[in-house]
Design an enzyme around this catalytic site. Structure first.
Site, mmCIF file in Angstrom:
data_model
loop_
_atom_site.group_PDB
_atom_site.id
_atom_site.type_symbol
_atom_site.label_atom_id
_atom_site.label_comp_id
_atom_site.label_asym_id
_atom_site.label_seq_id
_atom_site.Cartn_x
_atom_site.Cartn_y
_atom_site.Cartn_z
ATOM 1 C CE1 TYR A 1 -8.935 4.178 8.457
ATOM 2 C CE2 TYR A 1 -9.182 6.491 8.753
ATOM 3 C CZ TYR A 1 -8.267 5.346 8.656
ATOM 4 O OH TYR A 1 -6.942 5.536 8.338
ATOM 5 N N GLY B 1 0.872 -1.248 0.074
ATOM 6 C CA GLY B 1 -0.035 0.046 0.135
ATOM 7 C C GLY B 1 1.047 1.299 0.103
HETATM 8 P P1 NAD Z 1 -3.459 1.397 1.634
HETATM 9 O O1 NAD Z 1 -4.882 1.024 1.512
HETATM 10 O O2 NAD Z 1 -2.637 2.198 0.728
HETATM 11 O O3 NAD Z 1 -2.702 0.038 1.794
HETATM 12 C C1 NAD Z 1 -3.278 -0.903 2.711
HETATM 13 C C2 NAD Z 1 -2.544 -2.258 1.952
HETATM 14 O O4 NAD Z 1 -3.207 -3.540 2.850
HETATM 15 C C3 NAD Z 1 -2.961 -2.480 0.590
HETATM 16 O O5 NAD Z 1 -1.855 -2.803 -0.115
HETATM 17 C C4 NAD Z 1 -3.797 -3.766 0.582
HETATM 18 O O6 NAD Z 1 -3.860 -4.747 -0.405
HETATM 19 C C5 NAD Z 1 -3.410 -4.497 1.946
HETATM 20 N N1 NAD Z 1 -4.630 -5.115 2.462
HETATM 21 C C6 NAD Z 1 -5.899 -4.870 2.274
HETATM 22 N N2 NAD Z 1 -6.550 -5.961 2.878
HETATM 23 C C7 NAD Z 1 -5.504 -6.858 3.349
HETATM 24 C C8 NAD Z 1 -5.756 -8.233 4.233
HETATM 25 N N3 NAD Z 1 -7.090 -8.564 4.416
HETATM 26 N N4 NAD Z 1 -4.719 -8.900 4.551
HETATM 27 C C9 NAD Z 1 -3.365 -8.232 4.107
HETATM 28 N N5 NAD Z 1 -3.272 -7.132 3.460
HETATM 29 C C10 NAD Z 1 -4.430 -6.453 3.217
HETATM 30 O O7 NAD Z 1 -3.065 2.029 2.805
HETATM 31 P P2 NAD Z 1 -2.117 2.932 3.566
HETATM 32 O O8 NAD Z 1 -2.551 4.331 3.110
HETATM 33 O O9 NAD Z 1 -0.703 2.438 3.270
HETATM 34 O O10 NAD Z 1 -2.380 2.539 4.884
HETATM 35 C C11 NAD Z 1 -1.965 2.024 6.088
HETATM 36 C C12 NAD Z 1 -2.393 2.039 7.352
HETATM 37 O O11 NAD Z 1 -2.016 3.376 7.674
HETATM 38 C C13 NAD Z 1 -3.893 1.994 7.442
HETATM 39 O O12 NAD Z 1 -4.171 1.306 8.860
HETATM 40 C C14 NAD Z 1 -4.416 3.264 7.612
HETATM 41 O O13 NAD Z 1 -5.650 3.411 8.200
HETATM 42 C C15 NAD Z 1 -3.331 4.065 8.353
HETATM 43 N N6 NAD Z 1 -3.242 5.560 7.880
HETATM 44 C C16 NAD Z 1 -3.036 6.001 6.560
HETATM 45 C C17 NAD Z 1 -3.032 7.176 6.441
HETATM 46 C C18 NAD Z 1 -2.840 7.898 4.780
HETATM 47 O O14 NAD Z 1 -2.913 9.172 4.811
HETATM 48 N N7 NAD Z 1 -2.474 6.967 4.111
HETATM 49 C C19 NAD Z 1 -3.391 8.044 7.280
HETATM 50 C C20 NAD Z 1 -3.880 7.581 8.616
HETATM 51 C C21 NAD Z 1 -3.672 6.363 9.078
HETATM 52 C C1 AKB Z 2 -8.060 8.950 5.276
HETATM 53 O O1 AKB Z 2 -8.376 9.918 4.706
HETATM 54 O O2 AKB Z 2 -8.836 8.051 5.477
HETATM 55 C C2 AKB Z 2 -6.873 8.706 5.783
HETATM 56 C C3 AKB Z 2 -6.536 9.071 7.238
HETATM 57 C C4 AKB Z 2 -6.268 10.340 7.331
HETATM 58 O O3 AKB Z 2 -6.690 8.257 7.952
HETATM 59 N N1 AKB Z 2 -5.932 9.314 5.035
#
Ligand code: NAD
Ligand code: AKB
Length: 316
Positions: A141, A13
Site C-alpha cells: 500500500y 467508502g
Molecule cells: P474505503 O475502502 O472505505 O472505500 C473505497 C471505495 O472504493 C469502496 O466503496 C469500494 O467499493 C470502492 N472501490 C473498490 N474498488 C473499486 C474499483 N475497482 N472501482 C471503483 N470503486 C472501487 O476507503 P476510504 O477509507 O474511503 O479511502 C479512500 C482513499 O483514501 C483511498 O485511496 C485510501 O488509500 C485513502 N486513505 C484513506 C485513509 C483512511 O483512514 N480511511 C487514510 C489515508 C488514505
Molecule cells: C490504513 O490504515 O491503511 C489507512 C491509512 C492510514 O492509509 N487508514
C-alpha cells in the site's frame, strides 16, 4: 450555479460518503456524480456503477456528465493490500493512471487523489515526521502511494495536470465502517465501547499513530481543492497533521464517558505495519501554503463519536 461537474470514484467508502455529502451542499447535488464498483441499498443519486479499471466506461461517464473534476478514492487500504499485493498494485496504480491520462488529454480540469502516512517507512523519523524526509515504505500500500505521489508530480510538471493530494493520517468517523486499514481499530473501539464496554485491540498499547476526525479531513480536502492553483506548491502530496494517540490514550478518553470500559491487546500482522509508520506529523507546508488548521482533539472527537454512535445504535 456551479460550473463544476464532479465525479467521485469510490464514493460509497468511508471517505466518499462524507465527501459526497459535503460537495453536494457546496456544488449542488445534480453536479456531484457518485460512482463505485458496488451500488448501495440506499444509493445517493446521481450514481454510476464504475470499476475504475474499466477505462472505456470511465471515459463514457466523464463525457456523459461533462465532468470537470475527479476525486479518485477507489483503492485497497494497507491491511487488505497486504493480503492481495498484486491486485492492490493493479488497482491503486492503474486507477490513478486512468484518471491522470484523462487530465493529460484535457478531458478534465482538476484531480484529487489521496495519499497516506503509509508513504513513510521504518527508516523515516517517526516523531513530527517532516514533509521532506527519508521515505522507504515496506508495505505494498505504501509503495503504491509513494509511486502514485511521484506520478502526480510528474504529470503536473510535464503535462500541467492540476492534481492535488493529501497524505491522510488514519481517519475516524461514525457515518460508515472503515475499509481494511491498520488504523481501523480507532473506529471499531468506539462501536465496541458502546455495545460491549470492552475492546480487543489488534495493535499494542503503546502504538501511537497520526489520526484525524473525518470532518477535519473532508474540510482539508475541499480547502485544498478550492485553493488558488499558485498556492498549491506541492504536487506530490501534503503532510496533514491532526491528533496523535495510542490505544491506551483513546481508551482513557472513552473512560471519561464510559468508566467501566476495558481494553485488551492481541497484536496481529497489522502491528508490523503500524510500527513502520510515523507517530505524529509535521504539516507546516499545508499550514503555510493553503492555511490548514485542524479543529478536533482526541477528547473532542471522542465526545462526538460516542454521541452520534449511541444515537445510531438506539435507532437500529
Ligand atoms: P474505503 O475502502 O472505505 O472505500 C473505497 C471505495 O472504493 C469502496 O466503496 C469500494 O467499493 C470502492 N472501490 C473498490 N474498488 C473499486 C474499483 N475497482 N472501482 C471503483 N470503486 C472501487 O476507503 P476510504 O477509507 O474511503 O479511502 C479512500 C482513499 O483514501 C483511498 O485511496 C485510501 O488509500 C485513502 N486513505 C484513506 C485513509 C483512511 O483512514 N480511511 C487514510 C489515508 C488514505
Ligand atoms: C490504513 O490504515 O491503511 C489507512 C491509512 C492510514 O492509509 N487508514
Amino acid at each position: 450555479m456551479s460550473t463544476e461537474r464532479i465525479l467521485i470514484i469510490g464514493s460509497n467508502g468511508q471517505i466518499g460518503l462524507e465527501l459526497a455529502e459535503n460537495l453536494r451542499i457546496s456544488y449542488g447535488s445534480e453536479n456531484v456524480i457518485c460512482s463505485d464498483v458496488r451500488r448501495m441499498e440506499h444509493q445517493i443519486e446521481p450514481f454510476e456503477t464504475l470499476d475504475i479499471l474499466d477505462q472505456t466506461n470511465l471515459l463514457a461517464i466523464v463525457k456523459k456528465y461533462q465532468i470537470t473534476q475527479v476525486y479518485l478514492l477507489a483503492a485497497l487500504l494497507s491491511a487488505t493490500a497486504e493480503k492481495n499485493p498484486k491486485f492492490a498494485w493493479d488497482l491503486n496504480m492503474n486507477g490513478l493512471f486512468h484518471v491522470l491520462d484523462l487530465a493529460k488529454e484535457g478531458l478534465i480540469k482538476k484531480i484529487y487523489w489521496p495519499s497516506s502516512i503509509a508513504v513513510f517507512g521504518p527508516t523515516t523519523p517517526r516523531v513530527l515526521t517532516p514533509q521532506y524526509t527519508v521515505m522507504e515504505p515496506n508495505t505494498i500500500y505504501g509503495i503504491s502511494k509513494q509511486a502514485g505521489e511521484r506520478y502526480c508530480e510528474y504529470y503536473n510538471q510535464k503535462y500541467g495536470v492540476d492534481v492535488r493530494s493529501i497524505r491522510y493520517p488514519g481517519l475516524i468517523g461514525w457515518k460508515s465502517a472503515p475499509g481494511g486499514g491498520t488504523t481501523d481499530y480507532a473506529v471499531h473501539i468506539y462501536h465496541e465501547a458502546l455495545k460491549s464496554k470492552t475492546y480487543d485491540c489488534f495493535l499494542n498499547a503503546e502504538t501511537a499513530l497520526p489520526m484525524m476526525y473525518m470532518p477535519d479531513a473532508i474540510r482539508a480536502t475541499i480547502e485544498l481543492m478550492e485553493a488558488p492553483s499558485d498556492k498549491v506548491k506541492i504536487r506530490s502530496s501534503y503532510n496533514l497533521g491532526g491528533i496523535s494517540f495510542n490505544p491506551e490514550d483513546i481508551a482513557a478518553s472513552i473512560r471519561k464517558h464510559i468508566p467501566e470500559f476495558t481494553i485488551t491487546y492481541n497484536p496481529d500482522f497489522r502491528q508490523a505495519i503500524a510500527d513502520s509508520w510515523p507517530q505524529s506529523i509535521n504539516d507546516d507546508e499545508a499550514r503555510k501554503d493553503w492555511g490548514w488548521k485542524p479543529e478536533f482533539d482526541l477528547d473532542g472527537m471522542t465526545k462526538v463519536m460516542l454521541d452520534n454512535l449511541s444515537k445510531q445504535l438506539k435507532s437500529q
